[in-house]
Scaffold this motif. Sequence first.
Motif, PDB file in Angstrom:
ATOM      1  N   PRO A 127      33.526  40.454 -52.502  1.00 47.46           N
ATOM      2  CA  PRO A 127      34.257  39.821 -53.586  1.00 47.46           C
ATOM      3  C   PRO A 127      35.231  38.799 -53.007  1.00 47.46           C
ATOM      4  O   PRO A 127      35.753  39.016 -51.898  1.00 47.46           O
ATOM      5  CB  PRO A 127      35.020  40.962 -54.250  1.00 47.46           C
ATOM      6  CG  PRO A 127      34.602  42.214 -53.596  1.00 47.46           C
ATOM      7  CD  PRO A 127      33.799  41.885 -52.376  1.00 47.46           C
ATOM      8  N   SER A 128      35.438  37.717 -53.721  1.00 50.00           N
ATOM      9  CA  SER A 128      36.360  36.683 -53.254  1.00 50.00           C
ATOM     10  C   SER A 128      37.725  37.294 -52.956  1.00 50.00           C
ATOM     11  O   SER A 128      38.265  38.039 -53.768  1.00 50.00           O
ATOM     12  CB  SER A 128      36.469  35.625 -54.357  1.00 50.00           C
ATOM     13  OG  SER A 128      37.362  34.635 -53.972  1.00 50.00           O
TER      14      SER A 128
ATOM     15  N   ALA B 273      38.302  39.332 -50.287  1.00 53.23           N
ATOM     16  CA  ALA B 273      38.184  40.578 -49.509  1.00 53.23           C
ATOM     17  C   ALA B 273      38.369  40.340 -48.014  1.00 53.23           C
ATOM     18  O   ALA B 273      38.573  41.287 -47.250  1.00 53.23           O
ATOM     19  CB  ALA B 273      36.831  41.242 -49.768  1.00 53.23           C
ATOM     20  N   GLY B 274      38.265  39.063 -47.577  1.00 50.14           N
ATOM     21  CA  GLY B 274      38.472  38.770 -46.163  1.00 50.14           C
ATOM     22  C   GLY B 274      37.223  38.277 -45.449  1.00 50.14           C
ATOM     23  O   GLY B 274      37.179  38.231 -44.227  1.00 50.14           O
ATOM     24  N   LYS B 275      36.230  37.849 -46.224  1.00 56.56           N
ATOM     25  CA  LYS B 275      34.959  37.433 -45.627  1.00 56.56           C
ATOM     26  C   LYS B 275      35.127  36.208 -44.726  1.00 56.56           C
ATOM     27  O   LYS B 275      34.600  36.188 -43.612  1.00 56.56           O
ATOM     28  CB  LYS B 275      33.964  37.147 -46.750  1.00 56.56           C
ATOM     29  CG  LYS B 275      32.562  36.881 -46.296  1.00 56.56           C
ATOM     30  CD  LYS B 275      31.618  36.787 -47.482  1.00 56.56           C
ATOM     31  CE  LYS B 275      32.043  35.698 -48.450  1.00 56.56           C
ATOM     32  NZ  LYS B 275      31.025  35.418 -49.472  1.00 56.56           N
TER      33      LYS B 275
ATOM     34  N   THR C 119      37.828  35.135 -43.179  1.00 54.81           N
ATOM     35  CA  THR C 119      38.613  35.526 -42.003  1.00 54.81           C
ATOM     36  C   THR C 119      37.703  36.190 -40.973  1.00 54.81           C
ATOM     37  O   THR C 119      37.725  35.852 -39.789  1.00 54.81           O
ATOM     38  CB  THR C 119      39.720  36.517 -42.428  1.00 54.81           C
ATOM     39  OG1 THR C 119      40.477  35.936 -43.489  1.00 54.81           O
ATOM     40  CG2 THR C 119      40.633  36.872 -41.284  1.00 54.81           C
TER      41      THR C 119
ATOM     42  N   ARG D 245      45.871  39.957 -52.365  1.00 54.11           N
ATOM     43  CA  ARG D 245      45.397  38.972 -51.380  1.00 54.11           C
ATOM     44  C   ARG D 245      45.076  37.647 -52.057  1.00 54.11           C
ATOM     45  O   ARG D 245      45.361  36.577 -51.508  1.00 54.11           O
ATOM     46  CB  ARG D 245      44.158  39.497 -50.656  1.00 54.11           C
ATOM     47  CG  ARG D 245      44.521  40.509 -49.589  1.00 54.11           C
ATOM     48  CD  ARG D 245      43.305  40.978 -48.817  1.00 54.11           C
ATOM     49  NE  ARG D 245      43.603  42.220 -48.131  1.00 54.11           N
ATOM     50  CZ  ARG D 245      42.716  42.957 -47.496  1.00 54.11           C
ATOM     51  NH1 ARG D 245      41.455  42.596 -47.467  1.00 54.11           N
ATOM     52  NH2 ARG D 245      43.079  44.070 -46.900  1.00 54.11           N
TER      53      ARG D 245
ATOM     54  N   ARG E 137      47.050  34.235 -51.108  1.00 55.79           N
ATOM     55  CA  ARG E 137      46.312  33.088 -50.577  1.00 55.79           C
ATOM     56  C   ARG E 137      46.755  31.802 -51.279  1.00 55.79           C
ATOM     57  O   ARG E 137      46.674  30.720 -50.699  1.00 55.79           O
ATOM     58  CB  ARG E 137      44.802  33.331 -50.788  1.00 55.79           C
ATOM     59  CG  ARG E 137      43.929  32.374 -50.056  1.00 55.79           C
ATOM     60  CD  ARG E 137      42.491  32.833 -50.035  1.00 55.79           C
ATOM     61  NE  ARG E 137      41.886  32.857 -51.368  1.00 55.79           N
ATOM     62  CZ  ARG E 137      40.611  33.115 -51.607  1.00 55.79           C
ATOM     63  NH1 ARG E 137      39.807  33.403 -50.599  1.00 55.79           N
ATOM     64  NH2 ARG E 137      40.121  33.117 -52.822  1.00 55.79           N
TER      65      ARG E 137
ATOM     66  N   ASN F  13      37.662  46.483 -45.196  1.00 51.42           N
ATOM     67  CA  ASN F  13      38.625  45.567 -44.568  1.00 51.42           C
ATOM     68  C   ASN F  13      40.051  45.930 -44.979  1.00 51.42           C
ATOM     69  O   ASN F  13      40.663  45.273 -45.817  1.00 51.42           O
ATOM     70  CB  ASN F  13      38.324  44.113 -44.926  1.00 51.42           C
ATOM     71  CG  ASN F  13      39.272  43.155 -44.218  1.00 51.42           C
ATOM     72  OD1 ASN F  13      39.890  43.517 -43.202  1.00 51.42           O
ATOM     73  ND2 ASN F  13      39.401  41.957 -44.741  1.00 51.42           N
ATOM     74  N   ASP F  14      40.549  47.017 -44.338  1.00 50.10           N
ATOM     75  CA  ASP F  14      41.950  47.409 -44.540  1.00 50.10           C
ATOM     76  C   ASP F  14      42.687  46.978 -43.275  1.00 50.10           C
ATOM     77  O   ASP F  14      43.405  45.985 -43.268  1.00 50.10           O
ATOM     78  CB  ASP F  14      42.010  48.922 -44.782  1.00 50.10           C
ATOM     79  CG  ASP F  14      43.387  49.357 -45.232  1.00 50.10           C
ATOM     80  OD1 ASP F  14      44.294  48.517 -45.293  1.00 50.10           O
ATOM     81  OD2 ASP F  14      43.558  50.563 -45.520  1.00 50.10           O
ATOM     82  N   ASP F  15      42.455  47.698 -42.182  1.00 46.90           N
ATOM     83  CA  ASP F  15      42.957  47.249 -40.884  1.00 46.90           C
ATOM     84  C   ASP F  15      42.007  46.144 -40.388  1.00 46.90           C
ATOM     85  O   ASP F  15      40.838  46.414 -40.115  1.00 46.90           O
ATOM     86  CB  ASP F  15      42.963  48.455 -39.927  1.00 46.90           C
ATOM     87  CG  ASP F  15      43.404  48.086 -38.521  1.00 46.90           C
ATOM     88  OD1 ASP F  15      44.011  48.945 -37.878  1.00 46.90           O
ATOM     89  OD2 ASP F  15      43.119  46.950 -38.067  1.00 46.90           O
ATOM     90  N   LEU F  16      42.523  44.918 -40.302  1.00 50.99           N
ATOM     91  CA  LEU F  16      41.675  43.762 -39.975  1.00 50.99           C
ATOM     92  C   LEU F  16      40.975  43.925 -38.629  1.00 50.99           C
ATOM     93  O   LEU F  16      39.794  43.595 -38.496  1.00 50.99           O
ATOM     94  CB  LEU F  16      42.530  42.485 -39.988  1.00 50.99           C
ATOM     95  CG  LEU F  16      41.791  41.167 -39.751  1.00 50.99           C
ATOM     96  CD1 LEU F  16      40.729  40.914 -40.808  1.00 50.99           C
ATOM     97  CD2 LEU F  16      42.788  40.012 -39.718  1.00 50.99           C
TER      98      LEU F  16
HETATM   99  P1  ADP Z   1      37.410  35.606 -48.729  1.00 49.28           P
HETATM  100  O1  ADP Z   1      36.789  34.644 -47.757  1.00 49.28           O
HETATM  101  O2  ADP Z   1      36.665  36.903 -48.806  1.00 49.28           O
HETATM  102  O3  ADP Z   1      37.644  35.018 -50.074  1.00 49.28           O
HETATM  103  P2  ADP Z   1      39.817  35.382 -47.047  1.00 49.28           P
HETATM  104  O4  ADP Z   1      39.241  35.588 -45.687  1.00 49.28           O
HETATM  105  O5  ADP Z   1      40.193  34.003 -47.461  1.00 49.28           O
HETATM  106  O6  ADP Z   1      38.844  36.027 -48.157  1.00 49.28           O
HETATM  107  O7  ADP Z   1      41.060  36.385 -47.182  1.00 49.28           O
HETATM  108  C1  ADP Z   1      41.874  36.421 -48.363  1.00 49.28           C
HETATM  109  C2  ADP Z   1      43.339  36.601 -47.949  1.00 49.28           C
HETATM  110  O8  ADP Z   1      43.541  37.928 -47.460  1.00 49.28           O
HETATM  111  C3  ADP Z   1      43.770  35.645 -46.837  1.00 49.28           C
HETATM  112  O9  ADP Z   1      45.094  35.233 -47.094  1.00 49.28           O
HETATM  113  C4  ADP Z   1      43.671  36.512 -45.576  1.00 49.28           C
HETATM  114  O10 ADP Z   1      44.571  36.093 -44.579  1.00 49.28           O
HETATM  115  C5  ADP Z   1      44.051  37.893 -46.113  1.00 49.28           C
HETATM  116  N1  ADP Z   1      43.416  39.018 -45.381  1.00 49.28           N
HETATM  117  C6  ADP Z   1      42.146  39.093 -44.905  1.00 49.28           C
HETATM  118  N2  ADP Z   1      41.902  40.297 -44.320  1.00 49.28           N
HETATM  119  C7  ADP Z   1      43.057  40.996 -44.427  1.00 49.28           C
HETATM  120  C8  ADP Z   1      43.463  42.327 -44.011  1.00 49.28           C
HETATM  121  N3  ADP Z   1      42.643  43.177 -43.378  1.00 49.28           N
HETATM  122  N4  ADP Z   1      44.725  42.720 -44.289  1.00 49.28           N
HETATM  123  C9  ADP Z   1      45.570  41.879 -44.955  1.00 49.28           C
HETATM  124  N5  ADP Z   1      45.263  40.622 -45.366  1.00 49.28           N
HETATM  125  C10 ADP Z   1      44.021  40.184 -45.112  1.00 49.28           C
END
Ligand code: ADP
Length: 204
Positions: A14-15, A17-19, A21, A134, A138, A169-172
């Motif tokens: 889902p948008s 979620a940290g994909k 990153t 998140r 963002r 994706n809790d602990d990065l």
């Molecule tokens: P997506 O590509 O899935 O839409 P992003 O990678 O842009 O998501 O991440 C969304 C936001 O959450 C960003 O600001 C990113 O820095 C933050 N983020 C990503 N992973 C984590 C994490 N494990 N813990 C806290 N914040 C995170």
Amino acid sequence: MIQHPGNVFVVSAPSGAGKSTLTQRLVQSVPDLIFSISFTTRKPRPGEVDGRDYFFIDDARFDAMVAEGGFVEWVQVYGHRYGTGRAWLEDVLGTGRDVLLDIETTGALNVRHAMPEARMIFILPPSAASLEQRLRSRGKDSDEQIRIRMEHARHELELYPAYDYLILNDDLELAYQQFEGIVHAARASRERMAPTARRILEGF
Ligand code: ADP
Ligand code: 5GP
């Protein structure tokens, strides 16, 4: 069906979620893992570069590619079309390199039909509340867009059973280690390593 020596990794989430990153770090850190550049009819956002983030094309060109079977899969989301180009994918995989597809769930399920051996990875946010947090932090989306993305997120999450791997994706750092570990494990799989094993055996 596409025959090739390289691995295909499909990543959905889902948008928010940290994909991005996780995938950006992965393709920078792991050699011979290539990020698939999709074709899209949406306009570039500030900072996006044609041929790096997407191939930005118009509707007529997209129609022509659909007609000539130029996509492995394509979808319409958020009012625009997105597709994975077939020729480019076949070329990269044919050289034995691995490809990472960052695509939404409908397209991911279609890739599974075209390439049953593709490894499907889904990135889970820790909770609905943290996903919303998140998206807000963002700072890219309006309240209304966040509401739509949260609704869409629920529908995407419901499709988790179609995926082979679910990364929380809790602990990065832990999430990243799992992500990279999936790629390394695939590279050591019997299917991938059998020709090497046979070659070694022939030397005895
Ligand atoms: P997506 O590509 O899935 O839409 P992003 O990678 O842009 O998501 O991440 C969304 C936001 O959450 C960003 O600001 C990113 O820095 C933050 N983020 C990503 N992973 C984590 C994490 N494990 N813990 C806290 N914040 C995170
Ligand atoms: P964005 O417009 O934010 O870059 O992407 C919107 C959504 O489209 C994301 O979920 C992204 O993963 C997905 N997407 C990008 N390229 C493709 C593609 O080629 N095929 C499919 N099915 N989805 C894609």
